[in-house]
Design an enzyme around this catalytic site. Structure first.
Site, PDB file in Angstrom:
ATOM      1  N   ARG A  90       0.848  -1.197   0.000  1.00 17.62           N
ATOM      2  CA  ARG A  90       0.000   0.000   0.000  1.00 17.62           C
ATOM      3  C   ARG A  90       0.884   1.247   0.000  1.00 17.62           C
ATOM      4  O   ARG A  90       1.940   1.270   0.636  1.00 17.62           O
ATOM      5  CB  ARG A  90      -0.838  -0.045   1.279  1.00 17.62           C
ATOM      6  CG  ARG A  90      -1.777   1.114   1.507  1.00 17.62           C
ATOM      7  CD  ARG A  90      -2.929   1.058   0.585  1.00 17.62           C
ATOM      8  NE  ARG A  90      -4.062   1.852   1.053  1.00 17.62           N
ATOM      9  CZ  ARG A  90      -5.082   2.149   0.273  1.00 17.62           C
ATOM     10  NH1 ARG A  90      -5.127   1.743  -0.980  1.00 17.62           N
ATOM     11  NH2 ARG A  90      -6.090   2.848   0.738  1.00 17.62           N
ATOM     12  N   THR A 363      -9.001   0.562  -9.282  1.00 16.84           N
ATOM     13  CA  THR A 363      -8.464  -0.691  -8.763  1.00 16.84           C
ATOM     14  C   THR A 363      -8.628  -1.834  -9.756  1.00 16.84           C
ATOM     15  O   THR A 363      -9.505  -1.805 -10.593  1.00 16.84           O
ATOM     16  CB  THR A 363      -9.217  -1.026  -7.459  1.00 16.84           C
ATOM     17  OG1 THR A 363      -9.101   0.094  -6.625  1.00 16.84           O
ATOM     18  CG2 THR A 363      -8.735  -2.266  -6.781  1.00 16.84           C
ATOM     19  N   THR A 381      -4.126  -0.871  -7.181  1.00 14.99           N
ATOM     20  CA  THR A 381      -4.921   0.305  -7.543  1.00 14.99           C
ATOM     21  C   THR A 381      -4.105   1.587  -7.646  1.00 14.99           C
ATOM     22  O   THR A 381      -3.012   1.693  -7.090  1.00 14.99           O
ATOM     23  CB  THR A 381      -6.038   0.519  -6.498  1.00 14.99           C
ATOM     24  OG1 THR A 381      -6.952   1.496  -6.978  1.00 14.99           O
ATOM     25  CG2 THR A 381      -5.492   0.965  -5.165  1.00 14.99           C
ATOM     26  N   ASN A 383      -6.245   4.109  -6.996  1.00 16.81           N
ATOM     27  CA  ASN A 383      -7.430   4.660  -6.336  1.00 16.81           C
ATOM     28  C   ASN A 383      -8.453   5.050  -7.393  1.00 16.81           C
ATOM     29  O   ASN A 383      -9.169   4.206  -7.879  1.00 16.81           O
ATOM     30  CB  ASN A 383      -7.118   5.799  -5.373  1.00 16.81           C
ATOM     31  CG  ASN A 383      -8.308   6.107  -4.491  1.00 16.81           C
ATOM     32  OD1 ASN A 383      -9.167   5.244  -4.304  1.00 16.81           O
ATOM     33  ND2 ASN A 383      -8.405   7.308  -3.962  1.00 16.81           N
ATOM     34  N   ASP A 405      -7.943   8.254   0.446  1.00 18.34           N
ATOM     35  CA  ASP A 405      -8.435   7.169   1.318  1.00 18.34           C
ATOM     36  C   ASP A 405      -8.206   7.466   2.801  1.00 18.34           C
ATOM     37  O   ASP A 405      -8.690   6.741   3.662  1.00 18.34           O
ATOM     38  CB  ASP A 405      -7.773   5.836   0.941  1.00 18.34           C
ATOM     39  CG  ASP A 405      -8.509   5.143  -0.201  1.00 18.34           C
ATOM     40  OD1 ASP A 405      -9.635   5.546  -0.520  1.00 18.34           O
ATOM     41  OD2 ASP A 405      -7.949   4.193  -0.773  1.00 18.34           O
ATOM     42  N   SER A 434      -7.705   0.995   3.518  1.00 16.64           N
ATOM     43  CA  SER A 434      -8.187   0.501   2.217  1.00 16.64           C
ATOM     44  C   SER A 434      -9.403  -0.400   2.412  1.00 16.64           C
ATOM     45  O   SER A 434      -9.688  -0.856   3.526  1.00 16.64           O
ATOM     46  CB  SER A 434      -7.065  -0.297   1.560  1.00 16.64           C
ATOM     47  OG  SER A 434      -7.524  -0.944   0.399  1.00 16.64           O
ATOM     48  N   SER A 435     -10.110  -0.651   1.304  1.00 19.87           N
ATOM     49  CA  SER A 435     -11.190  -1.653   1.321  1.00 19.87           C
ATOM     50  C   SER A 435     -10.820  -2.870   0.476  1.00 19.87           C
ATOM     51  O   SER A 435     -11.647  -3.747   0.259  1.00 19.87           O
ATOM     52  CB  SER A 435     -12.474  -1.056   0.745  1.00 19.87           C
ATOM     53  OG  SER A 435     -12.883   0.046   1.490  1.00 19.87           O
ATOM     54  N   GLY A 456     -13.807   0.313  -4.760  1.00 25.92           N
ATOM     55  CA  GLY A 456     -13.807   1.126  -3.545  1.00 25.92           C
ATOM     56  C   GLY A 456     -14.460   0.365  -2.408  1.00 25.92           C
ATOM     57  O   GLY A 456     -14.199  -0.824  -2.196  1.00 25.92           O
TER      58      GLY A 456
HETATM   59  O1  DON Z   1      -7.982   1.090  -1.289  1.00 22.45           O
HETATM   60  C1  DON Z   1      -9.142   1.320  -1.527  1.00 22.45           C
HETATM   61  O2  DON Z   1     -10.057   0.882  -0.874  1.00 22.45           O
HETATM   62  C2  DON Z   1      -9.482   2.179  -2.724  1.00 22.45           C
HETATM   63  N1  DON Z   1      -8.378   3.036  -3.034  1.00 22.45           N
HETATM   64  C3  DON Z   1      -9.854   1.295  -3.852  1.00 22.45           C
HETATM   65  C4  DON Z   1     -10.248   2.044  -5.083  1.00 22.45           C
HETATM   66  C5  DON Z   1     -11.035   1.250  -6.049  1.00 22.45           C
HETATM   67  O3  DON Z   1     -11.366   0.131  -5.824  1.00 22.45           O
HETATM   68  C6  DON Z   1     -11.457   1.921  -7.282  1.00 22.45           C
HETATM   69  N2  DON Z   1     -12.048   0.981  -8.185  1.00 22.45           N
HETATM   70  N3  DON Z   1     -13.028   0.940  -8.762  1.00 22.45           N
END
Ligand code: DON
Length: 557
Positions: A90, A363, A381, A383, A405, A434-435, A456
């Site tokens: 990350r 992502t 990702t 983001n 985030d 993060s998710s 996300g």
């Molecule tokens: O880490 C995270 O949770 C976000 N930055 C993820 C972003 C994401 O999944 C965008 N995709 N559609």
């Protein structure tokens, strides 16, 4: 009776899918080119980890909205011997970051500061992550794993219809941040070929100098120059000091399943574990997947978990997070005691749980299995789509906007509508919550499913729904992935829906119980790329129909 018929049809579907060829290894990713690169590596004798490095780098070339060298991600693996591990690559906040960096003098959030341009960029982790994987788990020289991506960059990749739409929709941002001459400034059409010599040069540097080819020297200087000229604060030392970290995976039991997912600084594993534990006592398979009861149980569990996420989850290197308390079965049972099938629990009346502890936050996902049964699940990702939209011109790649985030102002929603608290506030060198939920499921001790998703906050609930569809509702993996999805994250109050998820009648019934429903015409939730493994049917890769995602495989002759 209906259920028996459904199971029989599913079995037939599984068998028909597989009857002509037995798959012995597979990669499922957002682009066919990248999946093929991974499979070619395995054909040359590489293992799943070799394939992972090669696939990741290929995605950085041909899937620039999320595949990356300027972003970060997480990996969960299960080796052929059943050993489990996870890697955190990350991004981190630059060392000059501070908690008010996205606020004006009145303490209000400055729009777009955390999402566009220099200040939104976290220190990239991908290349450090790939070298960690290589040093610990790969069998082939790094040079051989990076070469296919270099070739892809030089020979070019073909723009898909989705990709043309996506690139064109960000054209204005690309130009306003990087100038008229920027690499992705043009209008793209399906079938165009993109040749990116600059990323090929960057990858050559990495091939020659290893990690230092990115974090030091010319590439590092180009990155910092680009960020500085766009108002950012990252330094060469920040790049030099970046480290990826092997962490304990978040493993938990659900009925006869053992699920291994990503722990902090991703909330993915903890939320997935919380939600499934809250669902478990309801024996959800007694209901049909879209019944009011099933929807209510899932939504109410999600709501409660996301409320906890907002208060208790953040970078474990900066906070003492009460993970065991959050996963305690009796705590979670108590959390659900306010739920009744008669009415929705309004989010405004639902606080994060009452836990007392010593306090000291676009992502892409791909799944791989190799010939020996090593399994790798990776979500990575920038983001947002194309991250900060800031493009390292001479390097040929985009930089992330992962700083969004963080809770840029505790209590204020980020671009995914997630609210966070003090625990996830910005601090120097900290990782933003993060998710991402790269996950591996074992059934009765055997490898059964490798999966994950972009999206996300809806990553967690997309992974959840596929697990429930397969193991509770007996769907084939294709059906499980392509079934319509819904999502709840505590705040905002509503259930987010894909089109055609619920009938008008169901929406009315749920509204009468107090549920708010948000139905946008073209909303898609998640894109799950998975591999199902079972002793009955063998290996079944499945790419989500929502994107250009595709599998490549090795089959027995
Ligand atoms: O880490 C995270 O949770 C976000 N930055 C993820 C972003 C994401 O999944 C965008 N995709 N559609």
């Amino acid at each position: 009776m209906k259920k028996v018929l459904f199971i029989l049809l599913s079995i037939c579907f599984f068998k028909c899918e597989n009857k002509s060829k037995k798959i012995s290894a597979a990669v499922v990713s957002a682009r066919l080119e990248a999946s093929r690169v991974g499979v070619e590596i395995m054909k040359k004798g590489g293992n799943a980890f070799d394939a992972m490095v090669a696939t990741d780098l290929a995605l950085a070339v041909c899937y620039p909205n999320a595949g990356n060298i300027g972003g970060g991600g997480f990996l969960v693996y299960r080796s052929k011997n059943g050993e489990i591990g996870s890697l955190d690559f990350r991004e981190k906040a630059p060392s000059n970051s501070h908690e008010k960096m996205f606020l004006n003098s009145q303490g209000n959030v400055i729009k777009y500061k955390s999402t566009l341009g220099g200040l939104s960029v976290g220190v990239p982790g991908t290349i450090a992550g790939l070298f960690e994987v290589h040093d610990k788990l790969c069998s082939m020289p790094f040079e051989d794993l990076i070469q296919p991506a270099i070739n892809l960059a030089r020979n070019g990749f073909i723009v898909t219809e989705n990709q043309a739409k996506s690139l064109n929709s960000y054209q204005k941002d690309f130009i306003s941040l990087n100038g008229e001459e920027t690499f992705y400034a043009g209008k793209f059409s399906k079938g165009d070929k993109i040749v990116n010599y600059n990323i090929a040069k960057t990858l050559e540097e990495i091939k020659l100098y290893g990690k230092d080819g990115f974090y030091k020297g010319e590439t590092a200087e180009k990155i910092i120059q680009t960020i500085k000229s766009s108002g950012g604060i990252m330094t060469l030392e920040d790049l030099e000091n970046y480290n990826a970290v092997w962490r304990e995976p978040l493993s938990f039991k659900y009925k006869n399943l053992k699920i291994h997912s990503m722990g902090l600084p991703s909330s993915g594993g903890i939320c997935l574990a919380q939600i499934l534990s809250m669902i478990e006592p309801y024996n959800i398979s007694q209901y049909s997947p879209q019944s009011n009861e099933a929807v209510q149980i899932i939504v109410e569990s999600e709501r409660r978990s996301f409320a906890d996420r907002s208060k208790f989850l953040g970078d474990p290197d900066f906070n003492n997070v009460p993970v065991d308390l959050l996963l305690d079965k009796s705590y979670l049972k108590k959390r659900m005691s306010s739920f009744s099938f008669n009415n929705a629990t309004p989010s405004r009346d639902l606080n994060p749980g009452n836990i007392i502890w010593q306090e000291s936050d676009q992502t892409t996902h791909y799944s791989i299995i190799d010939l020996e049964g090593n399994a790798v699940s990776v979500t990575t990702t920038l983001n947002g789509n194309y991250g900060s939209k800031l493009f390292v011109e001479e390097g040929g790649f985009f930089l992330n906007n992962e700083m969004d985030d963080f809770s840029i102002k505790p209590g204020e929603a980020n671009m995914y509508g997630l609210v966070g608290g003090e625990i996830n506030k910005v601090a120097p060198n900290k990782r933003m919550l993060s998710s991402m939920t790269p996950t591996i499921v074992e059934e009765n001790g055997e490898l059964a499913l490798i999966l994950g998703s972009p999206g996300g906050s809806s990553i967690i609930t997309s992974v959840l729904q596929v697990i429930l569809n397969v193991f509770e509702f007996n769907m084939s993996i294709d059906e499980a992935i392509n079934a319509p999805r819904f999502h709840h994250q505590w705040m905002p109050e509503y259930i987010d829906l894909e089109p055609n998820t619920f009938t008008a009648k169901k929406i009315e019934e749920l509204r009468l119980k107090g549920y708010q429903i948000d139905r946008k015409r073209d909303r898609l939730i998640g894109r799950v790329d998975a591999i199902r493994i079972s002793s009955d049917f063998g290996i079944i890769p499945s790419a989500d129909n929502r994107g250009d995602d595709a599998e490549a495989t090795i089959t027995d002759k």
